[in-house]
Design a protein around this motif. Structure first.
Motif, PDB file in Angstrom:
ATOM      1  N   GLU A 279      46.192  27.563  29.528  1.00 24.53           N
ATOM      2  CA  GLU A 279      47.125  28.339  28.724  1.00 24.53           C
ATOM      3  C   GLU A 279      46.894  29.832  28.902  1.00 24.53           C
ATOM      4  N   ILE A 280      45.629  30.254  28.948  1.00 19.36           N
ATOM      5  CA  ILE A 280      45.310  31.667  29.190  1.00 19.36           C
ATOM      6  C   ILE A 280      45.825  32.092  30.563  1.00 19.36           C
ATOM      7  N   SER A 281      45.724  31.222  31.530  1.00 20.05           N
ATOM      8  CA  SER A 281      46.227  31.524  32.869  1.00 20.05           C
ATOM      9  C   SER A 281      47.734  31.718  32.855  1.00 20.05           C
ATOM     10  N   TYR A 282      48.464  30.792  32.219  1.00 20.86           N
ATOM     11  CA  TYR A 282      49.921  30.923  32.145  1.00 20.86           C
ATOM     12  C   TYR A 282      50.324  32.214  31.442  1.00 20.86           C
ATOM     13  N   LEU A 283      49.683  32.512  30.325  1.00 17.28           N
ATOM     14  CA  LEU A 283      50.013  33.728  29.583  1.00 17.28           C
ATOM     15  C   LEU A 283      49.702  34.984  30.384  1.00 17.28           C
ATOM     16  N   SER A 284      48.723  34.900  31.259  1.00 22.05           N
ATOM     17  CA  SER A 284      48.328  36.046  32.082  1.00 22.05           C
ATOM     18  C   SER A 284      49.202  36.209  33.325  1.00 22.05           C
ATOM     19  N   GLY A 285      50.129  35.287  33.525  1.00 22.06           N
ATOM     20  CA  GLY A 285      51.020  35.394  34.675  1.00 22.06           C
ATOM     21  C   GLY A 285      50.425  34.866  35.955  1.00 22.06           C
ATOM     22  N   ILE A 286      49.418  33.996  35.853  1.00 23.08           N
ATOM     23  CA  ILE A 286      48.819  33.402  37.037  1.00 23.08           C
ATOM     24  C   ILE A 286      48.802  31.884  36.893  1.00 23.08           C
ATOM     25  N   LYS A 287      48.603  31.191  38.000  1.00 26.73           N
ATOM     26  CA  LYS A 287      48.558  29.738  37.979  1.00 26.73           C
ATOM     27  C   LYS A 287      47.197  29.252  37.480  1.00 26.73           C
ATOM     28  N   PRO A 288      47.150  28.063  36.877  1.00 21.25           N
ATOM     29  CA  PRO A 288      45.870  27.538  36.385  1.00 21.25           C
ATOM     30  C   PRO A 288      44.792  27.437  37.457  1.00 21.25           C
ATOM     31  N   LEU A 289      45.188  27.158  38.700  1.00 16.77           N
ATOM     32  CA  LEU A 289      44.197  27.073  39.765  1.00 16.77           C
ATOM     33  C   LEU A 289      43.531  28.423  40.008  1.00 16.77           C
ATOM     34  N   THR A 290      44.342  29.487  39.979  1.00 16.27           N
ATOM     35  CA  THR A 290      43.784  30.841  40.107  1.00 16.27           C
ATOM     36  C   THR A 290      42.891  31.157  38.922  1.00 16.27           C
ATOM     37  N   GLY A 291      43.356  30.810  37.725  1.00 17.69           N
ATOM     38  CA  GLY A 291      42.547  31.048  36.532  1.00 17.69           C
ATOM     39  C   GLY A 291      41.227  30.315  36.573  1.00 17.69           C
ATOM     40  N   ALA A 292      41.251  29.068  37.057  1.00 22.27           N
ATOM     41  CA  ALA A 292      40.014  28.293  37.153  1.00 22.27           C
ATOM     42  C   ALA A 292      39.039  28.938  38.114  1.00 22.27           C
ATOM     43  N   ILE A 294      38.854  32.136  38.801  1.00 20.78           N
ATOM     44  CA  ILE A 294      38.360  33.361  38.172  1.00 20.78           C
ATOM     45  C   ILE A 294      37.336  33.047  37.085  1.00 20.78           C
ATOM     46  N   LEU A 295      37.670  32.111  36.212  1.00 13.71           N
ATOM     47  CA  LEU A 295      36.782  31.793  35.095  1.00 13.71           C
ATOM     48  C   LEU A 295      35.498  31.116  35.551  1.00 13.71           C
ATOM     49  N   GLY A 296      35.553  30.419  36.665  1.00 14.06           N
ATOM     50  CA  GLY A 296      34.366  29.719  37.145  1.00 14.06           C
ATOM     51  C   GLY A 296      33.491  30.538  38.070  1.00 14.06           C
ATOM     52  N   ASP A 297      33.877  31.779  38.356  1.00 14.81           N
ATOM     53  CA  ASP A 297      33.105  32.600  39.285  1.00 14.81           C
ATOM     54  C   ASP A 297      31.798  33.051  38.648  1.00 14.81           C
ATOM     55  N   GLU A 298      30.696  32.848  39.330  1.00 14.47           N
ATOM     56  CA  GLU A 298      29.378  33.180  38.778  1.00 14.47           C
ATOM     57  C   GLU A 298      29.155  34.677  38.654  1.00 14.47           C
ATOM     58  N   GLY A 299      29.760  35.465  39.532  1.00 14.80           N
ATOM     59  CA  GLY A 299      29.526  36.909  39.493  1.00 14.80           C
ATOM     60  C   GLY A 299      30.167  37.598  38.305  1.00 14.80           C
ATOM     61  N   GLY A 300      31.301  37.082  37.863  1.00 13.88           N
ATOM     62  CA  GLY A 300      31.940  37.628  36.672  1.00 13.88           C
ATOM     63  C   GLY A 300      32.937  38.745  36.913  1.00 13.88           C
ATOM     64  N   GLU A 301      32.891  39.402  38.077  1.00 17.42           N
ATOM     65  CA  GLU A 301      33.802  40.517  38.324  1.00 17.42           C
ATOM     66  C   GLU A 301      35.273  40.108  38.232  1.00 17.42           C
ATOM     67  N   PRO A 302      35.645  38.902  38.725  1.00 14.97           N
ATOM     68  CA  PRO A 302      37.062  38.520  38.604  1.00 14.97           C
ATOM     69  C   PRO A 302      37.551  38.446  37.161  1.00 14.97           C
ATOM     70  N   LEU A 303      36.681  38.093  36.229  1.00 10.39           N
ATOM     71  CA  LEU A 303      37.074  38.047  34.828  1.00 10.39           C
ATOM     72  C   LEU A 303      37.408  39.451  34.332  1.00 10.39           C
ATOM     73  N   ALA A 304      36.628  40.441  34.753  1.00 12.72           N
ATOM     74  CA  ALA A 304      36.925  41.827  34.386  1.00 12.72           C
ATOM     75  C   ALA A 304      38.269  42.261  34.963  1.00 12.72           C
ATOM     76  N   ILE A 305      38.572  41.850  36.185  1.00 13.03           N
ATOM     77  CA  ILE A 305      39.856  42.172  36.807  1.00 13.03           C
ATOM     78  C   ILE A 305      40.994  41.532  36.018  1.00 13.03           C
ATOM     79  N   LEU A 306      40.830  40.278  35.626  1.00 17.95           N
ATOM     80  CA  LEU A 306      41.857  39.578  34.848  1.00 17.95           C
ATOM     81  C   LEU A 306      42.144  40.314  33.548  1.00 17.95           C
ATOM     82  N   CYS A 307      41.101  40.699  32.829  1.00 15.60           N
ATOM     83  CA  CYS A 307      41.291  41.366  31.539  1.00 15.60           C
ATOM     84  C   CYS A 307      41.931  42.733  31.712  1.00 15.60           C
ATOM     85  N   LYS A 308      41.503  43.496  32.703  1.00 21.10           N
ATOM     86  CA  LYS A 308      42.068  44.828  32.899  1.00 21.10           C
ATOM     87  C   LYS A 308      43.527  44.734  33.325  1.00 21.10           C
ATOM     88  N   ALA A 309      43.843  43.795  34.199  1.00 19.66           N
ATOM     89  CA  ALA A 309      45.206  43.662  34.710  1.00 19.66           C
ATOM     90  C   ALA A 309      46.184  43.244  33.633  1.00 19.66           C
TER      91      ALA A 309
END
Length: 405
Positions: A279-292, A294-309
């Protein structure tokens, strides 16, 4: 290639080898004469004779001839072929010093000689794309690294893509790839997923470009597309990449949550599950696969990109971080280095640039996932990369690890 030196009855060297040395030197001198003294046919005949003699000559003799030929502006083909396949110490004289060698000479050497020859070739000045492609075809990390370090070598885009693919299993190549002027955002964004923190920072700083110019030149086309009911999938997909709005308004109208912030707050209080992540992925304008991803990345930088974007605050970022039960501090009470890196990434990015990165990830990781591509990912079919488009190749590389690669 050598034979024992002839000796006389009393054990002293016979005149034969001395005559051979002298003859080799004289023939090499003839090959070295300017065009005003010897024509191409004569030079070729002398070269053929030298080849026959060098096949039986000692290594030192062959090396002397290589040294004599290295400064020439023209070397008979038969001589070049023989010496370029000789021992590395001999072939290296021509590889390093002879400007007369053609691309075909160098490609043949890369294909038919050994690893040491290719390593020497990788350091040669002014290598063309044809030659570097031939060197990269062997997938030898030491040779590839030497090519990448060679600032005078030119690399083709297929060659860069091949090295991006190889860097997933040989991460030491990432640092060198990012220094290459031929590197493009498409390759860098894909490579991001398996890079270390320093390389990730470089990618985000160098390749996260603004879409401002695109937005200016197509501003009136949004109205045209709207009048047509957004029926053209080609223009719709491109305009979705360019537009300023990141959140999906249609998804918000259908969502059980009032807003993206509401969904994030629920995740922060009760933990993140598969349905809420989708649901967070859909609301963010991305597909669930992309969201998964990003959320599963160990480094964490993609999560910061998601929030800023998406315009989420730093508090929202912290809530998402906590929803995944990721540490914010170390056992001794200091800030956890991964969490600190996530916050730095959030602060260093403008919204527009963060959207560019996020949309490219979404484009490459989900929009291109046809059934054929998914099957190729599962089978590890990297041999078929050329059959796919740029986003499809990106998806194949970045998602391969998710399918048991």
């Amino acid at each position: 290639m050598s034979e024992p030196a002839a000796t006389s009855a009393d054990g002293a060297p016979s005149p034969g080898p001395r005559a051979r040395h002298a003859l080799l030197k004289r023939l090499a001198d003839v090959v070295s004469l300017p065009a005003s003294r010897v024509n191409a046919f004569e030079r070729s005949v002398v070269g053929d004779l030298l080849v026959e003699m060098l096949r039986l000559a000692a290594p030192e003799d062959r090396r002397r001839v290589a040294v004599r030929l290295a400064p020439l502006g023209e070397v008979p083909d038969s001589l070049a072929r023989l010496l370029l396949r000789d021992e590395p110490e001999i072939a290296g004289v021509l590889i390093e010093q002879c400007a007369a060698l053609s691309d075909s000479d160098l490609v043949a050497c890369a294909a038919e000689a050994g690893l040491e020859h290719r390593f020497l070739l990788a350091a040669r000045r002014n290598l063309s794309e044809v030659v570097t492609d031939a060197l990269l075809a062997h997938h030898e990390p030491a040779v590839i690294e030497a090519v990448l370090r060679n600032t005078t070598a030119r690399l083709s885009q297929p060659g860069i893509e091949a090295m991006v693919s190889l860097s997933r299993t040989h991460p030491q190549l990432c640092e060198h790839l990012l220094r290459r002027p031929e590197m493009r955002p498409s390759g860098a964004y894909v490579m991001f997923w398996w890079c270390g923190p320093d390389e990730r920072r470089t990618i985000l700083q160098r390749f996260a470009v603004s879409r401002e110019v695109m937005q200016e030149v197509v501003e009136d086309i949004f109205a045209m597309a709207a009048q047509e009911g957004w029926q053209d999938p080609v223009s719709r997909k491109a305009l979705q990449f360019i537009e300023r709005r990141q959140r999906n308004r249609a998804a918000i109208e259908k969502s059980p949550y009032d807003s993206l912030e509401h969904a994030v707050a629920v995740a922060a209080s009760g933990g993140l599950n598969r349905e809420l992540a989708a649901e967070i992925s859909y609301l963010s304008g991305i597909k669930p696969l992309t969201g998964a991803k990003i959320l599963g990345d160990e480094g964490g930088e993609p999560l910061a990109i998601l929030c800023k974007a998406t315009g989420l605050s730093k508090n929202n970022l912290q809530g998402l971080w906590r929803s995944m039960r990721r540490p914010e501090t170390t056992p001794d009470g200091n800030g956890h280095p991964v969490w600190e890196r996530v916050m730095i990434t959030y602060d260093m990015f403008a919204v527009d640039r963060a959207q560019t990165v996020l949309r490219y990830w979404n484009w490459s990781l989900s929009s291109a996932l046809t059934p054929q591509l998914m099957q190729a990912i599962r089978e590890g079919d990297e041999e078929a990369l050329d059959e796919y488009s740029a986003p499809e190749r990106a998806a194949m590389l970045a998602l391969a690890e998710n399918f048991g690669r």
